[in-house]
Design a protein around this motif. Structure first.
Motif, PDB file in Angstrom:
ATOM      1  N   SER A 149      12.882   2.381  -0.625  1.00  0.00           N
ATOM      2  CA  SER A 149      12.051   1.629  -0.581  1.00  0.00           C
ATOM      3  C   SER A 149      10.768   2.960   0.021  1.00  0.00           C
ATOM      4  O   SER A 149       9.357   3.034   0.019  1.00  0.00           O
ATOM      5  CB  SER A 149      11.473   0.992   0.099  1.00  0.00           C
ATOM      6  N   VAL A 150      11.220   3.693   1.140  1.00  0.00           N
ATOM      7  CA  VAL A 150      10.466   4.505   1.686  1.00  0.00           C
ATOM      8  C   VAL A 150      10.110   5.672  -0.149  1.00  0.00           C
ATOM      9  O   VAL A 150       9.191   6.109   0.135  1.00  0.00           O
ATOM     10  CB  VAL A 150      10.978   5.868   2.748  1.00  0.00           C
ATOM     11  N   SER A 151      11.561   5.683  -0.675  1.00  0.00           N
ATOM     12  CA  SER A 151      11.409   7.102  -1.464  1.00  0.00           C
ATOM     13  C   SER A 151      10.396   7.110  -2.976  1.00  0.00           C
ATOM     14  O   SER A 151       9.659   6.836  -3.177  1.00  0.00           O
ATOM     15  CB  SER A 151      12.501   7.073  -2.353  1.00  0.00           C
ATOM     16  N   ALA A 152      10.587   4.552  -3.048  1.00  0.00           N
ATOM     17  CA  ALA A 152       9.526   4.700  -4.163  1.00  0.00           C
ATOM     18  C   ALA A 152       7.669   5.115  -3.545  1.00  0.00           C
ATOM     19  O   ALA A 152       7.257   4.831  -4.426  1.00  0.00           O
ATOM     20  CB  ALA A 152      10.315   2.932  -4.294  1.00  0.00           C
ATOM     21  N   ALA A 153       7.830   4.144  -2.369  1.00  0.00           N
ATOM     22  CA  ALA A 153       6.560   4.530  -1.662  1.00  0.00           C
ATOM     23  C   ALA A 153       5.755   5.724  -2.116  1.00  0.00           C
ATOM     24  O   ALA A 153       4.738   6.452  -1.856  1.00  0.00           O
ATOM     25  CB  ALA A 153       6.607   4.333  -0.120  1.00  0.00           C
ATOM     26  N   PHE A 154       7.344   6.754  -1.287  1.00  0.00           N
ATOM     27  CA  PHE A 154       6.766   8.213  -2.199  1.00  0.00           C
ATOM     28  C   PHE A 154       6.009   8.588  -3.456  1.00  0.00           C
ATOM     29  O   PHE A 154       5.051   9.406  -3.221  1.00  0.00           O
ATOM     30  CB  PHE A 154       7.363   9.294  -1.397  1.00  0.00           C
ATOM     31  N   GLY A 155       7.159   8.199  -4.502  1.00  0.00           N
ATOM     32  CA  GLY A 155       6.401   8.404  -5.376  1.00  0.00           C
ATOM     33  C   GLY A 155       5.037   8.001  -6.018  1.00  0.00           C
ATOM     34  O   GLY A 155       3.850   8.698  -6.885  1.00  0.00           O
ATOM     35  N   LEU A 156       5.197   6.394  -5.369  1.00  0.00           N
ATOM     36  CA  LEU A 156       2.687   5.974  -5.685  1.00  0.00           C
ATOM     37  C   LEU A 156       2.410   6.875  -4.962  1.00  0.00           C
ATOM     38  O   LEU A 156       1.463   7.323  -5.682  1.00  0.00           O
ATOM     39  CB  LEU A 156       3.076   5.170  -5.281  1.00  0.00           C
ATOM     40  N   THR A 157       2.532   7.688  -3.698  1.00  0.00           N
ATOM     41  CA  THR A 157       1.905   8.968  -2.924  1.00  0.00           C
ATOM     42  C   THR A 157       1.399   9.731  -4.073  1.00  0.00           C
ATOM     43  O   THR A 157       0.184  10.590  -4.591  1.00  0.00           O
ATOM     44  CB  THR A 157       1.851   8.654  -1.716  1.00  0.00           C
ATOM     45  N   VAL A 158       2.507  10.189  -4.737  1.00  0.00           N
ATOM     46  CA  VAL A 158       2.736  11.619  -5.537  1.00  0.00           C
ATOM     47  C   VAL A 158       1.796  11.487  -6.893  1.00  0.00           C
ATOM     48  O   VAL A 158       0.727  11.887  -7.217  1.00  0.00           O
ATOM     49  CB  VAL A 158       3.640  11.860  -6.187  1.00  0.00           C
ATOM     50  N   LEU A 159       1.811   9.688  -7.249  1.00  0.00           N
ATOM     51  CA  LEU A 159       1.096   9.378  -8.280  1.00  0.00           C
ATOM     52  C   LEU A 159      -0.308   9.267  -8.042  1.00  0.00           C
ATOM     53  O   LEU A 159      -1.525   9.641  -8.958  1.00  0.00           O
ATOM     54  CB  LEU A 159       2.188   8.187  -8.745  1.00  0.00           C
ATOM     55  N   VAL A 160      -0.788   8.251  -7.117  1.00  0.00           N
ATOM     56  CA  VAL A 160      -2.673   9.221  -6.999  1.00  0.00           C
ATOM     57  C   VAL A 160      -2.752   9.642  -6.034  1.00  0.00           C
ATOM     58  O   VAL A 160      -3.864   9.876  -6.547  1.00  0.00           O
ATOM     59  CB  VAL A 160      -2.187   7.438  -6.013  1.00  0.00           C
ATOM     60  N   PHE A 161      -2.558  10.420  -4.834  1.00  0.00           N
ATOM     61  CA  PHE A 161      -2.948  11.548  -4.946  1.00  0.00           C
ATOM     62  C   PHE A 161      -2.740  12.614  -5.197  1.00  0.00           C
ATOM     63  O   PHE A 161      -4.211  13.686  -5.159  1.00  0.00           O
ATOM     64  CB  PHE A 161      -3.181  11.611  -3.247  1.00  0.00           C
ATOM     65  N   GLN A 162      -1.815  13.343  -5.568  1.00  0.00           N
ATOM     66  CA  GLN A 162      -1.380  14.397  -5.799  1.00  0.00           C
ATOM     67  C   GLN A 162      -1.618  14.684  -7.543  1.00  0.00           C
ATOM     68  O   GLN A 162      -2.381  15.928  -7.718  1.00  0.00           O
ATOM     69  CB  GLN A 162       0.117  14.929  -6.104  1.00  0.00           C
ATOM     70  N   HIS A 163      -1.557  13.238  -8.588  1.00  0.00           N
ATOM     71  CA  HIS A 163      -1.666  14.191 -10.092  1.00  0.00           C
ATOM     72  C   HIS A 163      -3.142  12.881 -10.015  1.00  0.00           C
ATOM     73  O   HIS A 163      -4.211  12.971 -11.533  1.00  0.00           O
ATOM     74  CB  HIS A 163      -0.669  13.128 -10.751  1.00  0.00           C
ATOM     75  N   GLY A 164      -3.661  12.214  -9.343  1.00  0.00           N
ATOM     76  CA  GLY A 164      -5.053  11.769  -9.021  1.00  0.00           C
ATOM     77  C   GLY A 164      -5.570  10.542  -9.947  1.00  0.00           C
ATOM     78  O   GLY A 164      -6.407   9.944  -9.927  1.00  0.00           O
ATOM     79  N   TYR A 165      -4.273   9.156 -10.276  1.00  0.00           N
ATOM     80  CA  TYR A 165      -4.414   8.045 -11.008  1.00  0.00           C
ATOM     81  C   TYR A 165      -4.804   6.762  -9.222  1.00  0.00           C
ATOM     82  O   TYR A 165      -3.575   7.103  -8.930  1.00  0.00           O
ATOM     83  CB  TYR A 165      -3.502   8.268 -11.430  1.00  0.00           C
ATOM     84  N   GLY A 166      -5.749   7.069 -10.382  1.00  0.00           N
ATOM     85  CA  GLY A 166      -6.588   6.115  -9.095  1.00  0.00           C
ATOM     86  C   GLY A 166      -7.070   6.132  -7.416  1.00  0.00           C
ATOM     87  O   GLY A 166      -6.999   5.532  -7.411  1.00  0.00           O
TER      88      GLY A 166
END
Length: 754
Positions: A600-617
């Motif tokens: 669950s923590v890994s999936a949350a980090f994946g979402l964080t990378v998607l939204v913040f690092q890559h800027g989606y949303g």
């Protein structure tokens, strides 16, 4: 499970309530002043290369520019106009009179073109700070400059902004305190609505909120005491508020829910309160200890003041929340009794929400199709985790400093005029052996080679130092220029006081990044500078070459944090697994819990990378664009915090499942009943956590946004995919092996399908 002295606590309930009320009155004034004892700039516990460079700079230079602010002045006329000159002179004189300013460097004093914008309407002053100064000199300096500007004739149209590290630190601390207060104001009403829906009663809904607020107040008061003995980061304020409100309400939700169940079974309020402490109270203590383990890991295993102080704050607030939920709250419930269900008219329209039929149907479906549930849940977690493979740790390229703050706006103006690198140079400190001079022909040749090597990077705008005082000078010309060193120093004392020690043994080289270089790029420049220094430079044999500055310091902290990360993770996983083993007398339960929490923590980090690092949303959260990197401290804080919080739901669910299993010995039946009985509580508790953490995802400080979003995402995934799907499905598949070796005979079950 951990046994609590239930009957004495309820017998002395009036004294228990009075004691907590006294603590709240005692610590409330301290909590109100907590932001004044918090520090913005984190540091390493151990001596790093960057901190060693800073120490040498402070010791060796008569007037070191180790710490300074930039005063950005924008006017309606060109800087050569008499009005602009009068304003600059007034501002410079006013700043120089302040005791914390050692000297002022301006365009007039050094004649550098980088100190003025292309349209000639903006310039800036560099104000070097003394070693001894008050913590909050920034507002005083701003007031002083504002007053000085108003005394200048025809000063309308001029704008003055103070920026640089100390100003940015002050603004981040101030904004963090404001955002925390605003987040509380937004989260509390929403939380109350969720609790009213969950309980169908206003009195029952108010109690958990009161516990959450009390936990925060007392814990922040304790933080002010802890600040006397260790540096406490400004992020303590955010984490303590987030976690205190979340766990305080979550634990109280479990306690109140169990109390109402015991009342409905016909127990008196006093007996119901005792039974609640013996069952739900033990679960709360076990859950709280697992959360405390995560924060304790931050205190014991991480090298930074940021993470250690957050660990201290989190540890304090969770401990207080657990104590409140298991002492103060049951005491209040014993007194209120059936009055917690008031007003009665609320219960009827919300009765459908409390009906367990929906969760019972889900539990039966899951019990009949566990492999299908595991496959679907596993695919979902894998897809969400995939972006984690692309994570880049470092200082974010955008939004690191609040763009709405005065210092952030001043930094933006410096960037527009191509001078932002002046505020955050990469600083190389070169210290020669005792008795040697940096102005000798051999050492000048080495400094010249080093300067030219640093300047070759396309990311570097300029390199300043004794070997680049005049552009285009050869090594021979430099040797001739410095042949009479005292005379050269006398001609330009401010420059040499900043870049060469009085004994000529220590010198400084400032690498000014290009206008478009982000903070992430600055860390790359620091890496390259260190690589050049390690290779060695002809002419600098025997010299100590250290790379410091903001970017280098951040790089040191990140490297040390990552080096110790396996110890931190191992500590949390190991202690948590051992605790769960003794709590449930099972080998599979702790192993499964640890593994699924990591997912669950890994999936949350994946979402964080998607939204913040890559800027989606990212626009939804006020980002100007992709951050291109994730602040290295955020994943560590999120992991340590959310691992224990996620374990709460595991403990809530398994406690009820184990309770039924101990009575019936039927694993499938116990899993279905435990899931249907706790699902409503877990989803309500998770929704409250998501609301609390989610409000901080909209803060103005990016570091707080990263932590708030990461925690909210992790709780969302944990309460849905993990606890409601994967955990019960795996328990159905494992059967009686779930409770081995507590249940010695792993015999096949003959159970009813429902």
């Amino acid at each position: 499970m951990i046994a609590l002295p239930a009957r004495p606590l309820i017998r002395w309930r009036a004294w228990v309530i009075a004691a907590w009320a006294a603590l709240a009155v005692l610590f409330a004034p301290r909590a109100a002043r907590v932001q004044h004892v918090l520090d913005v700039r984190g540091s390493n516990i151990k001596l790093t290369e960057a901190s060693r460079a800073s120490d040498i700079l402070q010791e060796a230079f008569p007037s070191p520019f180790a710490e300074y602010v930039a005063i950005v002045v924008h006017g309606p006329v060109r800087w050569t106009d008499a009005r602009f000159e009068a304003a600059l002179d007034s501002l410079k004189a006013a700043a120089e009179r302040r005791p914390y300013i050692s000297q002022i460097v301006s365009l007039k004093s050094i004649g550098e073109s980088t100190f003025v914008s292309q349209d000639r309407h903006t310039t800036f002053l560099i104000a070097a700070l003394t070693a001894v100064r008050g913590e909050d000199f920034v507002p005083d300096l701003r007031e002083t400059l504002d007053a000085a500007l108003h005394r200048v004739p025809r000063a309308s149209g001029f704008d003055v902004k103070v920026t640089g590290n100390p100003a940015l630190d002050y603004d981040v601390r101030t904004i963090s305190a404001e955002d925390t207060e605003q987040a509380e104001q937004r989260a509390l009403p929403l939380t109350l609505v969720v609790l009213v829906v969950a309980f169908g009663a206003l009195v029952a809904a108010t109690l958990p909120v009161a516990v959450g607020v009390l936990a925060i107040t007392i814990a922040l008061g304790l933080v002010t005491i802890a600040a006397r003995y260790q540096t406490m980061s400004v992020f303590v304020l955010n984490i303590t508020t987030m976690v205190g409100l979340g766990v305080g309400i979550d634990y109280s939700l479990l306690i109140v829910t169990r109390f109402r169940e015991e009342l409905n079974r016909g127990l008196t309020p006093v007996d119901a309160a005792v039974r609640t402490i013996e069952t739900a109270g033990s679960a709360v203590v076990t859950s709280g200890v697992t959360v405390i383990v995560g924060f304790l890991a931050l205190v014991l295993t991480t090298p930074m003041t940021d993470t250690r102080s957050v660990g201290t704050g989190g540890l304090l607030v969770v401990a207080v929340a657990v104590l409140l939920a298991t002492t103060f709250l049951p005491a209040m419930l014993a007194i209120l009794g059936r009055n917690i269900d008031r007003p009665k008219w609320l219960a009827r329209p919300l009765a459908r929400f409390h009906a367990p039929t929906g969760w019972e149907r889900w539990a039966r479906w899951l019990g009949h199709r566990p492999w299908r549930a595991v496959a679907a849940g596993g695919i979902g977690v894998a897809l969400l985790t995939f972006p984690l493979t692309q994570i880049r740790l470092g200082l974010p390229a955008r939004n690191w400093f609040p763009p709405q703050s005065e210092s952030g706006q001043g930094l933006a103006e410096l960037k527009e005029m191509g001078a932002a690198g002046v505020v955050y140079p990469i600083r190389l400190v070169i210290q020669l052996p005792e008795g040697e001079s940096a102005l000798s022909a051999r050492r000048l040749a080495g400094l010249k080679v080093l300067t030219d090597s640093l300047a070759r990077s396309p990311r570097v705008k300029e390199v300043r130092g004794v070997a680049s005082i005049r552009r285009g000078m050869s090594t021979l010309q430099l040797a001739i220029y410095y042949s009479d060193a005292p005379a050269v120093r006398a001609k330009n004392p401010k420059f040499f006081n900043a870049y060469l020690s009085a004994d000529n043994r220590t010198t400084l080289i400032d690498v000014i990044p290009g206008d478009t270089v982000s903070l992430t790029g600055m860390m790359d420049i620091a890496r390259r500078a260190r690589a050049i220094a390690r290779r060695g430079t002809r002419g600098l044999a025997g010299a100590e070459v250290l790379v410091g500055g903001f970017a280098a310091g951040s790089l040191d902290s990140q490297l040390e944090l990552l080096r110790r990360l396996p110890i931190t993770v191992g500590f949390i996983l190991g202690i948590t697994a051992i605790m769960l083993f003794f709590a449930f007398r099972s080998l599979l339960v702790p192993l499964k819990a640890v593994l699924l929490n990591c997912l669950s923590v890994s999936a949350a980090f994946g979402l964080t990378v998607l939204v913040f690092q890559h800027g989606y949303g990212g626009r939804l959260f006020g980002l100007e664009g992709p951050t291109e990197a994730i602040w290295g401290v955020a994943p560590v804080l999120v992991f340590a915090t959310v691992f224990g919080l996620s374990m709460d739901y595991e403990v809530f669910l398994l406690t009820r499942v184990k309770e039924v299993f101990d009575k019936t010995g039927r694993n499938d039946h116990a899993t279905m009943e435990g899931l249907s009985a706790t699902a409503s509580t877990i989803t309500s508790a998770a929704l409250i956590m998501i609301l609390v953490f989610g409000t901080f995802a909209f803060a103005r400080v990016l570091a707080v946004q990263l932590i708030g979003f990461g925690l909210a995402a992790a709780v969302l995934l944990d309460a849905t995919l993990i606890r409601m799907v994967l955990v019960p499905a795996i328990m159905h598949i494992a059967g009686r092996w779930n409770w081995w070796p507590g249940v010695r005979a792993p015999r096949p079950e003959q159970e009813a399908s429902d």
